[in-house]
Design a protein around this motif. Structure first.
Motif, PDB file in Angstrom:
ATOM      1  N   PHE A 100      -5.853   0.659  -3.154  1.00 36.46           N
ATOM      2  CA  PHE A 100      -7.181   0.371  -2.599  1.00 36.46           C
ATOM      3  C   PHE A 100      -7.265  -1.081  -2.123  1.00 36.46           C
ATOM      4  CE2 PHE A 100     -11.545  -1.142  -3.324  1.00 36.46           C
ATOM      5  CZ  PHE A 100     -12.306  -0.194  -2.656  1.00 36.46           C
ATOM      6  N   MET A 116     -15.233   1.961  -8.159  1.00 32.41           N
ATOM      7  CA  MET A 116     -14.827   1.884  -6.756  1.00 32.41           C
ATOM      8  C   MET A 116     -16.038   1.691  -5.847  1.00 32.41           C
ATOM      9  SD  MET A 116     -11.583   1.936  -6.556  1.00 32.41           S
ATOM     10  CE  MET A 116     -10.087   2.456  -7.398  1.00 32.41           C
ATOM     11  N   HIS A 128       0.829  -1.208   0.000  1.00 37.35           N
ATOM     12  CA  HIS A 128       0.000   0.000   0.000  1.00 37.35           C
ATOM     13  C   HIS A 128       0.863   1.258   0.000  1.00 37.35           C
ATOM     14  CE1 HIS A 128      -2.212   3.198   2.281  1.00 37.35           C
ATOM     15  NE2 HIS A 128      -3.074   2.956   1.321  1.00 37.35           N
ATOM     16  N   LYS A 132      -7.418  -2.508   1.735  1.00 36.66           N
ATOM     17  CA  LYS A 132      -8.544  -3.371   2.078  1.00 36.66           C
ATOM     18  C   LYS A 132      -8.056  -4.659   2.747  1.00 36.66           C
ATOM     19  CE  LYS A 132     -11.256  -4.478  -1.336  1.00 36.66           C
ATOM     20  NZ  LYS A 132     -11.713  -5.236  -2.526  1.00 36.66           N
ATOM     21  N   TYR A 152      -8.775   3.158   1.691  1.00 38.75           N
ATOM     22  CA  TYR A 152      -9.974   2.410   1.276  1.00 38.75           C
ATOM     23  C   TYR A 152     -11.247   3.205   1.571  1.00 38.75           C
ATOM     24  CZ  TYR A 152     -13.536  -1.259   1.212  1.00 38.75           C
ATOM     25  OH  TYR A 152     -14.666  -1.989   0.951  1.00 38.75           O
ATOM     26  N   LYS A 177     -16.633  -1.516  -3.396  1.00 32.11           N
ATOM     27  CA  LYS A 177     -16.878  -1.421  -1.950  1.00 32.11           C
ATOM     28  C   LYS A 177     -18.189  -2.103  -1.559  1.00 32.11           C
ATOM     29  CE  LYS A 177     -15.682   2.180   0.441  1.00 32.11           C
ATOM     30  NZ  LYS A 177     -15.539   3.549   0.974  1.00 32.11           N
ATOM     31  N   THR A 223      -6.085   1.556  -7.746  1.00 34.23           N
ATOM     32  CA  THR A 223      -6.754   0.273  -7.510  1.00 34.23           C
ATOM     33  C   THR A 223      -5.903  -0.647  -6.661  1.00 34.23           C
ATOM     34  OG1 THR A 223      -7.885   0.477  -9.651  1.00 34.23           O
ATOM     35  CG2 THR A 223      -7.862  -1.689  -8.636  1.00 34.23           C
ATOM     36  N   ILE A 250     -11.490   6.639  -0.534  1.00 32.10           N
ATOM     37  CA  ILE A 250     -11.157   6.533  -1.948  1.00 32.10           C
ATOM     38  C   ILE A 250     -11.864   7.591  -2.787  1.00 32.10           C
ATOM     39  CG2 ILE A 250     -12.937   4.767  -2.305  1.00 32.10           C
ATOM     40  CD1 ILE A 250      -9.542   5.070  -4.146  1.00 32.10           C
TER      41      ILE A 250
END
Length: 424
Positions: free
Chosen positions: A250, A379, A212, A254, A293, A383, A247, A296
């Motif tokens: 993200f 996105m 990340h 997550k 996350y 989610k 992405t 976003i």
């Protein structure tokens, strides 16, 4: 309190009141007949005496009955009365250290105070709050199993998304995320876990965090590159790279959140204290609130708003030049000869070019808006399919979730506790 005021037998106890040094009170009230019509089911929790004396329940020492029973069925096994208390884990844990005093209220409504239950036929070494805390801890362990199953069901969605990204752009980091996800799922699916699993979970979380951070750094660099003056084709390519980078960041963030959830569920199964679980839950809540996350939408808006502002300024500049070219075209001097025709041709060409430049910028802005809307939509759908937001909300609220516990006094000083059946 005089001995004569003590209840002659356990049947005369109508209410048990447990107090702790900081002013909290827990009331165990005898179940009345009207409650017997309720259809809620309960399961008995079996905990070894040594665990009760220590006020702690380990995974190996905990057993919950397979069969659920109604209040009417349980009361038949409670000749001295069935008592009930409603509490949440955070509050109940305050009573479980044994430093509590107790009183009972008899059937006549009189309070009887004492330092233990020895005077009313209960073991002085046992505190009802301890077994109730064990019951709440049993519920925590059951809930931990429930949430782990729920989490792993959602995590399976990650593989398809990561595999898709792997096909678009081969990257070793995506492979690291896939490997970490699979290992976390294996731990979450185990019937029995140990402290080594907790250490492994933290290592997989570290992997997710490292990936990340790498992609967040890459994203910042790409943002700076995007701020430069670029032609439409180069800009489109830069935006594709940015979307890919976002992405990965993200998905990595997550996975880190999933790892935190799995650690909490694992510790609940291990019978860790309420205080440890609550501390990890608060940390999860903070990491989620501040994380990539959860935010976003803001991150996407920030990147595209900067580009939109730059494109708007470019459009204003192109429109200004176009208007200037129009003014020059309509302000030609009238005279004969080839010079006049040459000037008309030059200024007309410039006019047409500035008009084309305006249209190109307009088209670019339309494409940017379409790209922004597509990214936000993707996105959002991502989610919604994850469901991690709802799981985090449930886990955060778990420490405040009240539950009704049942408590039975027996003639041989044994204590029995029942917990409500969870919908799992």
């Amino acid at each position: 309190m005089l001995e004569d005021n003590m209840p002659n037998n356990l049947n005369q106890i109508n209410e048990i009141i447990i107090s702790n040094p900081i002013g909290g009170e827990l009331f165990l009230e005898k179940v009345t007949d009207y409650k017997l019509e309720e259809d809620t089911k309960y399961k008995e929790v079996f905990v070894p005496d040594v665990s009760l004396m220590m006020g702690n329940v380990s995974q190996s020492g905990l057993h919950v009955a397979n069969q659920g029973m109604t209040l009417a069925q349980i009361v038949k096994q409670a000749p001295n009365g069935l008592f009930t208390a409603t509490a949440n884990p955070a509050n109940l844990s305050k009573f479980a250290n044994g430093t509590t005093t107790t009183m009972v209220r008899d059937t006549s409504g009189h309070l009887v105070g004492h330092a233990g239950f020895a005077n009313v036929g209960l073991s002085a070494s046992m505190n009802p709050a301890i077994i109730l805390s064990a019951g709440m801890q049993a519920m925590s362990a059951v809930s931990g199993t429930y949430y782990l199953h729920k989490i792993t069901a959602q995590m399976t969605e990650m593989d398809a998304k990561l595999e898709e990204l792997l096909n678009i752009h081969h990257d070793a980091n995506i492979g690291r995320l896939i490997a970490a996800r699979k290992s976390l799922t294996e731990i979450a699916n185990r019937e029995f876990v140990d402290v080594i699993d907790v250490s492994s979970i933290r290592n997989y979380k570290k992997t997710a965090d490292e990936v990340h951070e790498e992609y967040i750094y890459r994203l910042k660099r790409q943002e700076r590159e995007l701020s430069l003056k670029l032609d439409s084709k180069v800009e489109e390519e830069k935006l594709r790279d940015i979307n890919f980078t976002m992405t990965i960041a993200f998905e990595a963030n997550k996975l880190s959140l999933f790892a935190e959830l799995i650690e909490i569920g694992t510790r609940m199964k291990l019978g860790n204290s309420i205080e440890v679980i609550n501390g990890l839950t608060k940390q999860l809540e903070q990491n989620y609130s501040n994380g990539f996350y959860h935010n976003i939408d803001k991150e996407v808006e920030k990147i595209y708003s900067n580009k939109r502002q730059q494109s708007s300024e470019e459009l204003a500049d192109k429109k200004k030049k176009h208007e200037e070219s129009l003014d020059k075209l309509t302000d030609l001097h009238i005279f004969n000869g080839w010079g006049f025709l040459s000037e008309v041709g030059i200024k007309t060409g410039f006019f047409l070019k500035t008009k084309s430049d305006v249209n190109k910028v307009k088209e670019k802005i339309v494409l940017e808006d379409q790209n922004l809307n597509r990214v936000k939509k993707d996105m959002k759908q991502n989610k919604e399919s994850d469901g991690i937001d709802n799981i985090i909300d449930e886990v955060v609220e778990l420490q405040f979730k009240e539950a009704e516990l049942l408590y039975i006094l027996t003639d041989n000083n044994k204590q029995r506790v029942f917990v409500p059946v969870e919908d799992i």
